[in-house]
Motif scaffolding. Structure first.
Motif, mmCIF file in Angstrom:
data_model
loop_
_atom_site.group_PDB
_atom_site.id
_atom_site.type_symbol
_atom_site.label_atom_id
_atom_site.label_comp_id
_atom_site.label_asym_id
_atom_site.label_seq_id
_atom_site.Cartn_x
_atom_site.Cartn_y
_atom_site.Cartn_z
ATOM 1 N N VAL A 67 -3.381 12.320 -7.942
ATOM 2 C CA VAL A 67 -2.899 11.160 -8.690
ATOM 3 C C VAL A 67 -3.891 10.019 -8.504
ATOM 4 N N ALA A 68 -4.316 9.407 -9.612
ATOM 5 C CA ALA A 68 -5.172 8.220 -9.537
ATOM 6 C C ALA A 68 -4.322 7.033 -9.092
ATOM 7 N N LEU A 69 -4.899 6.204 -8.265
ATOM 8 C CA LEU A 69 -4.128 5.106 -7.675
ATOM 9 C C LEU A 69 -3.618 4.132 -8.737
ATOM 10 N N ASP A 70 -4.386 3.915 -9.797
ATOM 11 C CA ASP A 70 -3.931 2.945 -10.795
ATOM 12 C C ASP A 70 -2.698 3.419 -11.566
ATOM 13 N N ARG A 71 -2.320 4.688 -11.417
ATOM 14 C CA ARG A 71 -1.072 5.169 -12.040
ATOM 15 C C ARG A 71 0.155 4.676 -11.290
ATOM 16 N N LEU A 72 -0.054 4.022 -10.153
ATOM 17 C CA LEU A 72 1.068 3.553 -9.351
ATOM 18 C C LEU A 72 1.386 2.073 -9.574
ATOM 19 N N ARG A 73 0.800 1.477 -10.595
ATOM 20 C CA ARG A 73 0.984 0.049 -10.856
ATOM 21 C C ARG A 73 2.458 -0.337 -10.971
ATOM 22 N N GLU A 74 3.222 0.495 -11.617
ATOM 23 C CA GLU A 74 4.628 0.150 -11.870
ATOM 24 C C GLU A 74 5.584 0.800 -10.873
ATOM 25 N N GLU A 75 5.028 1.511 -9.909
ATOM 26 C CA GLU A 75 5.879 2.178 -8.920
ATOM 27 C C GLU A 75 6.295 1.207 -7.811
ATOM 28 N N PRO A 76 7.544 1.273 -7.347
ATOM 29 C CA PRO A 76 7.953 0.452 -6.200
ATOM 30 C C PRO A 76 7.444 1.072 -4.892
ATOM 31 N N PHE A 77 6.852 0.254 -4.037
ATOM 32 C CA PHE A 77 6.325 0.708 -2.739
ATOM 33 C C PHE A 77 7.325 0.357 -1.635
ATOM 34 N N VAL A 78 7.578 1.327 -0.764
ATOM 35 C CA VAL A 78 8.556 1.094 0.312
ATOM 36 C C VAL A 78 7.919 0.431 1.529
ATOM 37 N N SER A 79 6.630 0.088 1.440
ATOM 38 C CA SER A 79 5.962 -0.611 2.548
ATOM 39 C C SER A 79 5.032 -1.669 1.982
ATOM 40 N N LEU A 80 5.196 -2.923 2.447
ATOM 41 C CA LEU A 80 4.348 -4.030 2.024
ATOM 42 C C LEU A 80 3.794 -4.745 3.256
ATOM 43 N N PRO A 81 2.659 -5.440 3.113
ATOM 44 C CA PRO A 81 2.066 -6.115 4.269
ATOM 45 C C PRO A 81 2.967 -7.202 4.835
ATOM 46 N N HIS A 82 2.879 -7.362 6.167
ATOM 47 C CA HIS A 82 3.548 -8.462 6.862
ATOM 48 C C HIS A 82 2.485 -9.526 7.119
ATOM 49 N N PRO A 83 2.795 -10.808 6.905
ATOM 50 C CA PRO A 83 1.759 -11.844 7.056
ATOM 51 C C PRO A 83 1.175 -11.942 8.458
ATOM 52 N N ASP A 84 1.917 -11.502 9.466
ATOM 53 C CA ASP A 84 1.445 -11.635 10.845
ATOM 54 C C ASP A 84 0.994 -10.307 11.462
ATOM 55 N N ARG A 85 0.975 -9.240 10.694
ATOM 56 C CA ARG A 85 0.613 -7.936 11.231
ATOM 57 C C ARG A 85 -0.387 -7.248 10.316
ATOM 58 N N GLY A 86 -1.363 -6.604 10.933
ATOM 59 C CA GLY A 86 -2.323 -5.837 10.155
ATOM 60 C C GLY A 86 -1.856 -4.409 10.010
ATOM 61 N N GLY A 87 -2.799 -3.490 10.051
ATOM 62 C CA GLY A 87 -2.437 -2.085 10.035
ATOM 63 C C GLY A 87 -2.371 -1.477 8.659
ATOM 64 N N LEU A 88 -1.608 -0.382 8.566
ATOM 65 C CA LEU A 88 -1.607 0.476 7.386
ATOM 66 C C LEU A 88 -1.201 -0.257 6.109
ATOM 67 N N SER A 89 -0.128 -1.054 6.156
ATOM 68 C CA SER A 89 0.357 -1.693 4.928
ATOM 69 C C SER A 89 -0.692 -2.634 4.340
ATOM 70 N N HIS A 90 -1.475 -3.304 5.209
ATOM 71 C CA HIS A 90 -2.551 -4.163 4.708
ATOM 72 C C HIS A 90 -3.644 -3.328 4.053
ATOM 73 N N ARG A 91 -3.974 -2.199 4.643
ATOM 74 C CA ARG A 91 -5.007 -1.338 4.064
ATOM 75 C C ARG A 91 -4.562 -0.795 2.717
ATOM 76 N N VAL A 92 -3.299 -0.428 2.598
ATOM 77 C CA VAL A 92 -2.771 0.062 1.314
ATOM 78 C C VAL A 92 -2.881 -1.034 0.263
ATOM 79 N N ALA A 93 -2.505 -2.258 0.628
ATOM 80 C CA ALA A 93 -2.599 -3.369 -0.325
ATOM 81 C C ALA A 93 -4.052 -3.607 -0.740
ATOM 82 N N GLN A 94 -5.002 -3.479 0.209
ATOM 83 C CA GLN A 94 -6.411 -3.636 -0.123
ATOM 84 C C GLN A 94 -6.846 -2.600 -1.169
ATOM 85 N N CYS A 95 -6.429 -1.348 -0.948
ATOM 86 C CA CYS A 95 -6.797 -0.284 -1.893
ATOM 87 C C CYS A 95 -6.239 -0.575 -3.282
ATOM 88 N N CYS A 96 -5.002 -1.034 -3.335
ATOM 89 C CA CYS A 96 -4.387 -1.341 -4.631
ATOM 90 C C CYS A 96 -5.098 -2.511 -5.306
#
Length: 303
Positions: A186-215
Motif C-alpha cells: 500500500v502506498a502511504l498517500d492512500r492513507l490520507r483519509e484513514e483514521p490513525f489510532v496513534s498520533l504524536p504527543h507534544p512532549d514525547r518523541g518516538g514512533l508516533s512522531h516518526r509516523v507523522a514525519q513520514c505522512c
C-alpha cells in the motif's frame, strides 16, 4: 567506638594460633604490638577476651561469644570486598534496562542478553517499559542504566549518550476486515483519509512522531481515530476497527489474529518509510552496563 577490622583479625588469629607469639609470626608484626591491639580492644569493650596460660592462650566466656561474631563479621567483610571488586570489573550487579512499548525485545536482542549473562552469571537484569523521553530522564537521574527507544528523541540530556542501533521498515496494520487488508503493498498517500489510532504527543518523541514525519513527507498529517493510543494497545484498536496504524515490522509480528500487516510501497518516493532504534546509556556508565551496551552495539548495529 567499635573494634577495627584489624583488631578483629588479630583476635581471631591469636585464637586460631593458640598463642600470641605464633600469631605475631603469622601476622608479621611484633608480639608487643599485637598485645597492645588486643588490650586496647578489651578496654574498648570493657571485657576480658583472652587468658594467657604458660604455653597457650584461652578465650574467656565473653571471648568465645565474641569470637563467633568476629568470624562472621570478617567473613561478611571479605565477601563484601569480593563483591565490590566484581562489580567494579562488571562481573556482578544489576543492569536496569528500559525499552519503549514500540521496541519489543526481539530474539536478536534477547540472544545478546543471554550470551552476556552466560559469561557473567553474577549479573541480573531488571527490564521494564518506558517512553523514549522517560527513559532518557531515568538514565540521566541514575534510576536506569540503558534504554531502547524509537527515534526521534525530542530532548537530549547531557549525561545520556545516544547511539543509533538499527532501522526497521514500517508496515501498515489494518483490521483483517479492512479493504486494504489483502493488498500486496500500500502506498502511504492512500492513507490520507484513514483514521490513525496513534498520533504524536507534544512532549514525547518516538514512533508516533516518526509516523507523522513520514505522512508529512507525502503531503498530509494523520487523521485522529475515535480512539487513540501510543502503546502496544493500538494494535487492539486496529483489530476492533477504530482505524489503522503504521508500526515497525517487529511490532507487527506481535499483532493479534484480527490484524493484518501490509508492506508499504515506496515507489516514486524520495525517502523510505522506516524507523530507527536508539540505544540510550549513561556517559559514566558502570562497567556492567557499559559492557552490555557495547555488546548490543556490536550485535545489533548494521555492519
Amino acid at each position: 567506638m567499635s573494634p577495627s577490622f584489624k583488631q578483629l583479625r588479630y583476635f581471631v588469629e591469636i585464637v586460631d594460633a593458640g598463642s600470641f607469639s605464633l600469631a605475631a609470626e603469622r601476622l608479621f608484626i611484633a608480639q608487643s604490638a599485637l598485645s597492645r591491639q588486643i588490650k586496647e580492644m578489651e578496654g574498648m569493650l570493657q571485657v576480658a577476651l583472652l587468658v594467657r596460660k604458660p604455653r597457650h592462650v584461652e578465650t574467656t566466656p565473653a571471648g568465645r561469644a565474641f569470637l563467633e561474631a568476629a568470624r562472621r563479621i570478617l567473613a561478611e567483610l571479605t565477601e563484601a570486598s569480593a563483591q565490590a571488586r566484581q562489580v567494579e570489573r562488571g562481573e556482578q550487579g544489576t543492569v536496569r534496562l528500559l525499552h519503549s512499548s514500540s521496541v519489543p525485545l526481539t530474539p536478536a536482542c534477547t540472544a545478546v542478553l543471554r550470551a552476556y549473562q552466560a559469561k557473567r552469571p553474577g549479573i541480573r537484569f531488571e527490564i521494564s517499559q518506558a517512553s523514549s523521553e522517560q527513559q532518557a530522564m531515568e538514565i540521566e537521574e541514575g534510576r536506569a542504566d540503558l534504554g531502547l527507544a524509537r527515534e526521534p528523541l525530542l530532548r537530549r540530556l547531557p549525561g545520556v549518550e545516544v547511539d543509533p542501533l538499527y532501522e526497521e521498515r514500517l508496515v501498515l496494520a489494518v483490521s483483517s476486515a479492512h479493504p486494504l487488508a489483502h493488498e500486496e503493498s500500500v502506498a502511504l498517500d492512500r492513507l490520507r483519509e484513514e483514521p490513525f489510532v496513534s498520533l504524536p504527543h507534544p512532549d514525547r518523541g518516538g514512533l508516533s512522531h516518526r509516523v507523522a514525519q513520514c505522512c508529512l513527507e507525502r503531503g498530509f498529517y494523520p487523521r485522529a481515530a475515535a480512539a487513540i493510543s501510543r502503546k502496544l494497545s493500538q494494535l487492539a484498536l486496529v483489530e476492533a476497527g477504530f482505524g489503522v496504524a503504521l508500526v515497525p515490522a517487529s511490532l507487527g509480528r506481535l499483532a493479534p489474529p484480527g490484524v493484518r500487516c501490509v508492506p508499504l510501497a515506496d515507489a516514486g518516493c524520495d525517502t523510505r518509510c522506516d524507523t530507527r532504534v536508539l540505544l540510550l546509556s549513561r556517559r559514566d556508565a558502570a562497567p556492567a552496563a557499559a559492557a552490555l551496551a557495547q555488546c548490543l552495539r556490536v550485535a545489533l548495529s548494521p555492519r
